[in-house]
Write a protein that holds these residues in place. Structure first.
Motif, mmCIF file in Angstrom:
data_model
loop_
_atom_site.group_PDB
_atom_site.id
_atom_site.type_symbol
_atom_site.label_atom_id
_atom_site.label_comp_id
_atom_site.label_asym_id
_atom_site.label_seq_id
_atom_site.Cartn_x
_atom_site.Cartn_y
_atom_site.Cartn_z
ATOM 1 N N TYR A 62 24.348 11.970 15.282
ATOM 2 C CA TYR A 62 24.871 13.241 14.747
ATOM 3 C C TYR A 62 25.971 13.765 15.668
ATOM 4 O O TYR A 62 25.792 13.859 16.891
ATOM 5 N N TYR A 63 27.121 14.084 15.078
ATOM 6 C CA TYR A 63 28.266 14.548 15.865
ATOM 7 C C TYR A 63 28.357 16.069 15.792
ATOM 8 O O TYR A 63 28.409 16.656 14.718
ATOM 9 N N ASN A 64 28.390 16.716 16.956
ATOM 10 C CA ASN A 64 28.526 18.162 17.054
ATOM 11 C C ASN A 64 29.983 18.488 17.343
ATOM 12 O O ASN A 64 30.489 18.219 18.442
ATOM 13 N N GLU A 65 30.679 19.064 16.338
ATOM 14 C CA GLU A 65 32.109 19.326 16.481
ATOM 15 C C GLU A 65 32.381 20.402 17.520
ATOM 16 O O GLU A 65 33.389 20.357 18.231
ATOM 17 N N ASP A 66 31.507 21.433 17.602
ATOM 18 C CA ASP A 66 31.757 22.540 18.536
ATOM 19 C C ASP A 66 31.691 22.062 19.990
ATOM 20 O O ASP A 66 32.502 22.470 20.836
ATOM 21 N N LYS A 67 30.725 21.201 20.281
ATOM 22 C CA LYS A 67 30.550 20.730 21.668
ATOM 23 C C LYS A 67 31.176 19.363 21.909
ATOM 24 O O LYS A 67 31.201 18.892 23.046
ATOM 25 N N ASP A 68 31.626 18.724 20.802
ATOM 26 C CA ASP A 68 32.231 17.390 20.895
ATOM 27 C C ASP A 68 31.256 16.417 21.564
ATOM 28 O O ASP A 68 31.617 15.682 22.481
ATOM 29 N N THR A 69 30.023 16.444 21.072
ATOM 30 C CA THR A 69 28.987 15.563 21.608
ATOM 31 C C THR A 69 28.237 14.918 20.455
ATOM 32 O O THR A 69 28.289 15.381 19.303
ATOM 33 N N TYR A 70 27.509 13.858 20.784
ATOM 34 C CA TYR A 70 26.670 13.171 19.809
ATOM 35 C C TYR A 70 25.203 13.457 20.133
ATOM 36 O O TYR A 70 24.818 13.633 21.293
ATOM 37 N N ALA A 121 21.509 15.244 18.132
ATOM 38 C CA ALA A 121 20.994 16.574 17.795
ATOM 39 C C ALA A 121 19.582 16.423 17.250
ATOM 40 O O ALA A 121 19.170 15.348 16.782
#
Length: 889
Positions: free
Chosen positions: A517-525, A527
């Motif tokens: 899962y890609y988190n756009e706000d934190k730019d991390t994978y 969740a």
């Protein structure tokens, strides 16, 4: 002048001509739905001519004979009775009385013509020349006083001079009056007033001619106002209609007119009143502003004696500012619903239904409320409740609809519904006919409680537009506790308990770690994913626990050795309390309702435990593992015994110096860290016979915080040398003083045959937000003063916050006729005044004056009005003046 200014000026005055038209042609009095103004008053043929037409044979309707009356005439007098055989007349002197059926005539002189069946009555002058013993005429419930009365028993007609009679809240004076055979009256040169001074009323309507139908109405010709004997011919009316009915009647509600700083000129609170019955009425009113704003209100009341009373108010308002397309254009549609229903406790002892609903759109109070308290109140609560009990059984059923609305955050919390079914405490092992000492097992008690709920929390703007049933949280829970209590060593209480809990969940959650899962706000994978699975689950648990508590009272007394000392003794009562409770690990019975997921954090996977019912309405009552807590408390009470100086017998009285000072905390035995709970301190006391009340409290956390403000497992003592961190402290001081009452006063307006209050519609001006004084002002309390000071300190982390507020209110009677009241709030922290109001009321006998001024805070304005007290003329005889400086748009 720019374009926008021209448009605004046009908007402000475009309705002005229309309002002038309404004001000119608007009826100045209210009409009954059963009556019209098509009534002819034949005064020219009756009163202006001689009264002989009342008593000639031509004017008598013949029945059996010209001179025969239907019943016996009875007469008597205190002084003397003189008979004239030649003239066939009887002369009665001093407190004379003559009766004929329902007719009773009393006076100091009465002349009775037996041949014509005519009586003449008048008063007589005493030694000072004062006329006494004036005639008083009574027929059934109608009664009036006059200077002279001439009455025909057969035709039931009469001729009266200077009559004075009461019609509901008004009084009638007339120079010449003719009584008709249908018991109606024709009057000439009359006065109508609500002033109860019979000889010299402070004001009246001078009436050229009128027809009076007792108990129904008064219809008059040209009338004008006379104030303190000064005729005001320019304040006149071509005709008038005054209702004097004893029962509910329908009619027009006169609107108030004026100007609003934001909305322009207005007509408001005008409409129609429907007097449906003495149990039910309805009013529909509206308001119109020259800048386009309008609204309507509905008020319905129904009251059945010894059963219930119900009131419903609904409002809809459309607020418009400026013109569409302009930068300052504003439009808002608002509504308000208020409903109260109260059942009489005697109506049904086993079943009750009550309601208190107060719900409106978020901007309604800001734009349309006329009550300062509503403007300052952020939260409104509503409830509708039904309860049922079964006599002879321990069972009870309750069903409630609840709502809470916050106008500041626009949040709405609804519970639709909550249903509970309970069984009160029962002792299943007790004997029906006990004898001897109670066995230990007879103290075992059993209870039952169940609850079904359906709740939602949302924004008020989404409540009726974007809310689905799936957005509600719902569930069912029931509990069966079985417990008992043992006394150990006289001071210790041992309380074993076994509780069964069952919860029905409509869904449960499943959580897992998704590394892709890609988190756009934190730019991390990565969740944690939560899935809600719609499947009914029933979770149950048998939970045993045991607790041991002790709470003895320890007394310490100090007695004065000086026999002349006012202080006799001091007593200090200490009540320490301690309890320990334990609940064992329930093992597989609990673990089946919990699950785990792994999360990648800090370069490694960590296992997190969670409950499958975290999203549910009811949290599961027990977590895996054992639980044990220790609770500690200490309460203090300090009293003083003194001699009563006001009593010559030297009696003693108790004075509470400290009602309560309590310290409490707790210790979690099986916690991984942070075992100790914060220390809470609370206290209260009262001085001067409860005229001054003091409350204080504090919270002290024994653990320290790091640079980020998070609590960690280290005592504040080791860090700073203090016993703990003061996270909150509060202190409040309440004063309440008033002078002694002179006696109980009664509201003279509380009369009438209707089951409602007599004055259902108060003056629209009095309902305005400037009016903070009710229509009834208590002058029997010369002064009243109260003040509240509140101090709050909070420091949950590194930064602290202090708030201090002072509220002052009171009233005083400057003279027996002047009442002044005030209310203000001062923010000591911000150094500014909030809403402040000053009100002045002057009792002018049959008139009253009111002045209300709000100099600072919301709704800055003033309102001044002089009006007649009685509701009959209040809407007509008034002089209002108001001005506001606020813009609520």
């Amino acid at each position: 002048m720019d374009k926008n200014s021209i448009i605004k000026l046009y908007l402000k005055f475009r309705y002005f001509v229309f309002f002038l038209f309404l004001l000119v042609y608007l009826p100045i009095t209210s009409f009954s739905q059963e009556d019209t103004l098509q009534v002819n008053i034949p005064l020219n043929d009756s009163i202006i001519t001689s009264e002989q037409d009342l008593f000639t044979k031509d004017s008598i309707t013949k029945t059996k004979s010209d001179n025969v009356i239907e019943t016996q005439v009875i007469y008597n007098a205190k002084d003397s009775i003189v008979l004239s055989r030649d003239q066939k007349k009887v002369y009665l002197y001093k407190e004379a009385q003559i009766k004929y059926g329902d007719v009773v005539l009393e006076a100091d002189f009465i002349e009775y013509d037996q041949e014509k069946n005519v009586v003449f009555a008048r008063g007589v002058e005493d030694s000072t020349g004062t006329l006494v013993g004036k005639p008083v005429f009574t027929e059934k419930t109608d009664k009036f006083e006059a200077k002279t009365i001439k009455y025909n028993f057969q035709t039931k007609k009469g001729y009266i001079e200077e009559v004075f009679t009461e019609e509901e809240q008004g009084y009638l004076h007339s120079e010449l009056t003719k009584k008709l055979d249908d018991n109606n009256f024709l009057m000439k040169n009359g006065k109508y007033t609500t002033c109860d001074d019979p000889d010299h009323p402070h004001f009246y309507l001078s009436i050229s001619k009128a027809k009076v139908i007792p108990g129904e109405k008064i219809i008059s010709g040209y009338s004008y106002l006379v104030l303190e004997d000064l005729p005001l011919y320019f304040i006149g009316i071509p005709f008038g209609y005054f209702s004097s009915q004893n029962e509910q009647s329908s009619g027009i509600i006169i609107p108030a007119y004026g100007e609003d700083n934001s909305l322009g000129f207005f007509l408001r609170d005008g409409g129609y009143y429907f007097g449906i019955s003495d149990k039910m009425d309805l009013s529909i009113t509206g308001e119109f502003y020259s800048l386009g704003t309008w609204g309507t209100d509905l008020n319905y009341r129904f009251k059945k004696r010894y059963k219930f009373s119900s009131n419903l108010s609904a409002s809809y308002k459309e607020t418009v500012k400026s013109e569409q397309g302009l930068p300052d254009y504003f439009k808002s549609n608002d509504f308000s619903i208020r409903w109260s229903h109260t059942q009489d406790p005697k109506a049904n002892p086993t079943t009750s239904f009550n309601a208190s609903v107060n719900f409106n759109s978020s901007s309604y109070d800001k734009l349309h409320s006329r009550d300062v308290q509503d403007l300052n109140r952020n939260t409104k609560n509503s409830s509708i409740s039904f309860s049922k009990s079964w006599p002879g059984t321990p069972f009870r059923l309750n069903a409630d609809l609840r709502g809470s609305q916050n106008s500041k955050t626009n949040n709405v919390d609804l519970t639709l519904p909550v249903i509970t079914f309970d069984m009160s405490r029962q002792y299943p092992f007790r004997r029906k006919n006990p004898s001897g000492k109670t066995k230990w097992y007879e103290d075992i008690e059993v209870q039952y409680s169940s609850k079904l709920e359906n709740k939602i929390s949302t924004k008020d703007s989404l409540l009726f537009t974007d809310t689905k049933f799936s957005d509600f949280k719902n569930g069912f829970q029931h509990n069966i506790p079985v417990s008992t209590n043992f006394k150990l060593l006289k001071h210790f209480n041992l309380s074993p308990r076994l509780q069964y809990t069952g919860i029905l969940y409509p869904n449960y959650v499943h959580r897992y770690w998704d590394p892709n899962y890609y988190n756009e706000d934190k730019d991390t994978y990565g969740a944690v994913i939560t899935d809600t699975i719609s499947e009914i689950k029933y979770a149950q648990l048998f939970e045993p626990s045991i607790s041991l508590s002790v709470g003895p009272n320890i007394y310490g007394t100090f007695r004065s050795k000086n026999p002349e000392s006012k202080i006799i003794a001091l007593r200090h009562v200490l009540t320490p309390s301690a309890s320990i409770s334990y609940r064992p690990d329930m093992g597989n019975m609990v673990s089946q309702y919990y699950d785990t997921y792994k999360i990648f954090q800090g370069g490694e996977y960590k296992e997190i435990e969670y409950s499958k019912f975290d999203n549910g309405l009811y949290r599961f009552p027990s977590a895996p593992g054992q639980n044990g807590t220790i609770s500690l408390g200490l309460n203090n009470n300090l009293e003083m015994k003194v001699r009563n100086d006001k009593d010559t017998s030297n009696t003693e009285k108790k004075v509470k110096l400290l009602e309560s000072l309590r310290f409490s905390s707790g210790y979690d035995i099986f916690a991984d860290s942070l075992h100790w709970n914060p220390i809470t301190i609370s206290g209260r006391t009262a001085l001067l016979e409860n005229k001054i009340k003091i409350n204080f409290g504090a919270t002290v956390n024994p653990y320290a915080i790091n640079e980020d403000g998070n609590v960690y497992n280290a005592f504040e003592w080791s860090k700073s040398g203090n016993i703990g961190r003061l996270t909150r402290a509060d202190f409040s001081l309440d004063f309440s003083f008033k002078s002694s009452e002179k006696g109980e006063s009664e509201n003279s307006n509380a009369s009438g045959t209707s089951m409602f209050d007599e004055e259902y519609y108060q003056n629209p001006d009095m309902a305005d937000y400037q009016q903070q004084i009710t229509n009834y002002v208590d002058f029997d309390i010369p002064w009243n003063f109260s003040a509240n000071y509140k101090f709050v300190f909070s420091k949950p982390e590194h930064e602290s916050k202090v708030t201090q507020t002072l509220s002052v209110s009171g009233d005083f009677s400057l003279t027996p006729k002047w009442k002044i009241s005030f209310r203000t709030n001062y923010d000591l922290t911000e150094n500014e005044l909030s809403t402040t109001s000053i009100n002045i009321h002057r009792d002018l006998h049959c008139w009253e004056m009111r002045l209300s001024w709000i100099p600072v805070g919301l709704r800055q304005s003033y309102s001044f009005q002089i009006n007649v007290k009685a509701s009959t003329l209040r809407d007509f005889l008034k002089l209002p003046k108001r001005k506001s400086w606020y813009d609520n748009l």
